[in-house]
Design an enzyme around this catalytic site. Structure first.
Site, PDB file in Angstrom:
ATOM      1  N   ASP A  23      15.597  -8.575 -21.723  1.00 42.46           N
ATOM      2  CA  ASP A  23      16.910  -8.825 -22.308  1.00 42.46           C
ATOM      3  C   ASP A  23      17.156  -7.859 -23.479  1.00 42.46           C
ATOM      4  O   ASP A  23      16.925  -6.660 -23.342  1.00 42.46           O
ATOM      5  CB  ASP A  23      17.017 -10.301 -22.723  1.00 42.46           C
ATOM      6  CG  ASP A  23      18.419 -10.710 -23.152  1.00 42.46           C
ATOM      7  OD1 ASP A  23      19.265 -10.919 -22.278  1.00 42.46           O
ATOM      8  OD2 ASP A  23      18.666 -10.804 -24.370  1.00 42.46           O
ATOM      9  N   TRP A  24      17.614  -8.344 -24.644  1.00 44.02           N
ATOM     10  CA  TRP A  24      17.852  -7.475 -25.795  1.00 44.02           C
ATOM     11  C   TRP A  24      16.573  -6.796 -26.270  1.00 44.02           C
ATOM     12  O   TRP A  24      16.634  -5.743 -26.906  1.00 44.02           O
ATOM     13  CB  TRP A  24      18.478  -8.279 -26.941  1.00 44.02           C
ATOM     14  CG  TRP A  24      19.964  -8.137 -27.007  1.00 44.02           C
ATOM     15  CD1 TRP A  24      20.890  -8.970 -26.460  1.00 44.02           C
ATOM     16  CD2 TRP A  24      20.693  -7.087 -27.635  1.00 44.02           C
ATOM     17  NE1 TRP A  24      22.160  -8.508 -26.717  1.00 44.02           N
ATOM     18  CE2 TRP A  24      22.069  -7.355 -27.447  1.00 44.02           C
ATOM     19  CE3 TRP A  24      20.337  -5.946 -28.358  1.00 44.02           C
ATOM     20  CZ2 TRP A  24      23.083  -6.530 -27.938  1.00 44.02           C
ATOM     21  CZ3 TRP A  24      21.343  -5.126 -28.853  1.00 44.02           C
ATOM     22  CH2 TRP A  24      22.692  -5.414 -28.638  1.00 44.02           C
ATOM     23  N   TRP A  63      29.820 -14.600 -19.943  1.00 46.31           N
ATOM     24  CA  TRP A  63      28.825 -15.051 -20.912  1.00 46.31           C
ATOM     25  C   TRP A  63      29.203 -14.613 -22.319  1.00 46.31           C
ATOM     26  O   TRP A  63      29.124 -15.393 -23.279  1.00 46.31           O
ATOM     27  CB  TRP A  63      27.458 -14.520 -20.511  1.00 46.31           C
ATOM     28  CG  TRP A  63      26.427 -14.448 -21.596  1.00 46.31           C
ATOM     29  CD1 TRP A  63      25.762 -13.336 -22.008  1.00 46.31           C
ATOM     30  CD2 TRP A  63      25.921 -15.521 -22.399  1.00 46.31           C
ATOM     31  NE1 TRP A  63      24.889 -13.639 -23.027  1.00 46.31           N
ATOM     32  CE2 TRP A  63      24.965 -14.975 -23.277  1.00 46.31           C
ATOM     33  CE3 TRP A  63      26.191 -16.879 -22.471  1.00 46.31           C
ATOM     34  CZ2 TRP A  63      24.270 -15.738 -24.212  1.00 46.31           C
ATOM     35  CZ3 TRP A  63      25.497 -17.654 -23.401  1.00 46.31           C
ATOM     36  CH2 TRP A  63      24.555 -17.087 -24.258  1.00 46.31           C
ATOM     37  N   ASP A  93      18.064 -14.222 -11.575  1.00 43.38           N
ATOM     38  CA  ASP A  93      18.913 -13.800 -12.683  1.00 43.38           C
ATOM     39  C   ASP A  93      20.220 -13.250 -12.113  1.00 43.38           C
ATOM     40  O   ASP A  93      20.206 -12.260 -11.384  1.00 43.38           O
ATOM     41  CB  ASP A  93      18.183 -12.722 -13.488  1.00 43.38           C
ATOM     42  CG  ASP A  93      18.920 -12.300 -14.750  1.00 43.38           C
ATOM     43  OD1 ASP A  93      20.151 -12.485 -14.820  1.00 43.38           O
ATOM     44  OD2 ASP A  93      18.267 -11.777 -15.660  1.00 43.38           O
ATOM     45  N   HIS A 151      16.436 -15.600 -15.708  1.00 44.02           N
ATOM     46  CA  HIS A 151      16.570 -14.502 -16.668  1.00 44.02           C
ATOM     47  C   HIS A 151      15.423 -14.491 -17.678  1.00 44.02           C
ATOM     48  O   HIS A 151      14.884 -13.430 -17.994  1.00 44.02           O
ATOM     49  CB  HIS A 151      17.910 -14.636 -17.384  1.00 44.02           C
ATOM     50  CG  HIS A 151      18.121 -13.619 -18.456  1.00 44.02           C
ATOM     51  ND1 HIS A 151      18.242 -12.272 -18.189  1.00 44.02           N
ATOM     52  CD2 HIS A 151      18.213 -13.743 -19.816  1.00 44.02           C
ATOM     53  CE1 HIS A 151      18.415 -11.603 -19.330  1.00 44.02           C
ATOM     54  NE2 HIS A 151      18.397 -12.476 -20.327  1.00 44.02           N
TER      55      HIS A 151
END
Length: 301
Positions: free
Chosen positions: A124-125, A166, A252, A281
Site C-alpha cells: 500500500d502506501w 475509496w 484486492d 488488500h
C-alpha cells in the site's frame, strides 16, 4: 509549528502478539518536536535489516506475523509508524500531510539509524513511498533486496473508479471506522486484532492522516510524488540488480493481480509472484507464509 496529537500509551496495552521493542525519535531535522515511533527488534549490530513500511490506514502492527520470521533468520527488523498512524504523533490538520514530507521522513530515519543491507518490505502506501526511496543515491547504496505486496508506483494515473470511490469516502467520513475497514478484507482477524487497528485513534480528531492519505495518491502528472515515482520506475527497470519477491492478495479489488503484474514488469528480474488465494488488500495478515517463501526464494537465488 505542526500541531499534533499523541496517542496515550495505554491505548496499546491490550494489543495482541506485538511485543517488540518500540523506540522513538523526536529531533530529526525538519520534524523537531514530532515524535516518530518505530519497532526496532533483533541484533542492532547485524548488517542485514528488514525495513517494513505499512500503508493506510494501518500501522506497523500489520507486520506482526512477518517480523518473527525475519528475526528467526538472524536479521534486524525496523518497522516505522508513519506520522498520523500507530504510535507516531498525528498532525491534526490535513494540510500538514504530503507525499514529500513523509518520504523525506523515511529517508531521514534510515540515515539516523544507519540501516545497512536493507530488505525493503512494502505494501500500500509503504510501497507508494518506499519504492521511491532508491531515487536517493544514499538509500540505493543501502538497498539489497525487495519484498513487495499489493501496492503501486503512483506516476500520475488514477488506479480507477474503485480507488476514486475509496478516496471520496475517506475524505467525507470524519470518524473513519479504521478497524472495520481492515476487517472487511481480512475476515480471519479476531476482535482483539481489529481493536488493535483502532487503538491509535481515541477519537476522530486523531484521524486526519487516515482521512487524507487517499487524496495524496498522485493521480495526475503534476501532483506531489508523481515525478519522483516516474524516476523510481527508471531505477527499478534499469538500475536495480538486487533480489526481489512479490506476493499478491488476489481478492484486492484495486491493487490485486492486474496492478501487481503491471508493477512486476517494471521491477527488473522480479520472479513470478506468490498468489495468496482469497488474500485481501492487507495481505500481511497472511504474512507468515509470505515471509517464509520470500526467505526461501532469496536463499535459492
Amino acid at each position: 509549528m505542526i500541531e499534533a496529537l499523541r496517542t496515550p500509551d495505554e491505548r496499546f496495552a491490550a494489543v495482541p502478539d506485538f511485543d517488540f521493542p518500540v523506540r522513538y525519535v523526536d529531533d530529526l531535522p525538519g520534524y523537531e518536536g514530532l515524535r516518530g515511533a518505530y519497532v526496532d527488534a533483533g541484533p542492532a549490530e547485524t548488517q542485514r535489516t528488514f525495513l517494513c513500511l505499512h500503508g493506510e490506514p494501518s500501522w506497523s502492527f500489520l507486520y506482526r506475523k512477518m517480523i518473527p520470521v525475519f528475526l528467526k533468520a538472524g536479521a534486524r527488523v525496523v518497522a516505522p509508524d508513519l506520522f498520523g498512524f500507530g504510535r507516531s504523533d498525528k498532525p491534526v490538520r490535513e494540510a500538514d500531510y504530503s507525499f514529500a514530507w513523509h518520504r523525506a521522513y523515511l529517508l531521514a530515519l534510515v540515515e539516523r539509524l544507519d540501516l545497512r543491507r536493507i530488505t525493503l518490505v512494502v505494501q500500500d502506501w509503504g510501497g507508494l513511498l518506499g519504492l521511491t526511496l532508491p531515487v536517493d543515491p544514499g538509500f540505493a547504496a543501502r538497498l539489497e533486496r525487495l519484498i513487495v505486496m499489493n501496492t503501486a508506483l503512483a506516476v500520475g494515473v488514477s488506479p480507477g473508479p474503485g480507488f476514486e470511490a475509496w478516496k471520496t469516502y475517506a475524505l467525507s467520513t470524519h470518524d473513519l471506522p479504521v478497524g472495520d475497514i481492515i476487517a472487511r478484507g481480512t475476515p480471519q482477524i479476531t476482535p482483539a486484532e481489529k481493536a488493535a487497528y483502532d487503538a491509535p485513534y481515541p477519537d476522530a480528531t486523531y484521524k486526519a492522516g487516515a482521512r487524507v492519505f487517499p487524496a495524496l495518491v498522485p493521480v495526475t502528472p503534476e501532483m506531489d510524488g508523481a515525478a519522483v515515482s516516474r524516476e523510481a520506475m527508471g531505477f527499478w527497470s534499469g538500475r536495480w540488480t538486487g533480489k526481489s519477491f512479490m506476493a499478491i492478495g488476489d481478492a484486492d479489488p484495486v491493487l490485486g493481480p492486474p496492478a501487481m503484474q503491471a508493477l512486476r514488469k517494471v521491477i527488473r528480474g522480479c520472479p513470478e509472484p506468490m498468489i495468496i488465494a482469497g488474500g485481501g488488500h492487507f495481505v500481511q495478515e497472511w504474512g507468515e507464509p509470505i515471509a517464509r517463501a520470500a526467505l526461501e526464494s532469496f536463499n535459492a537465488a
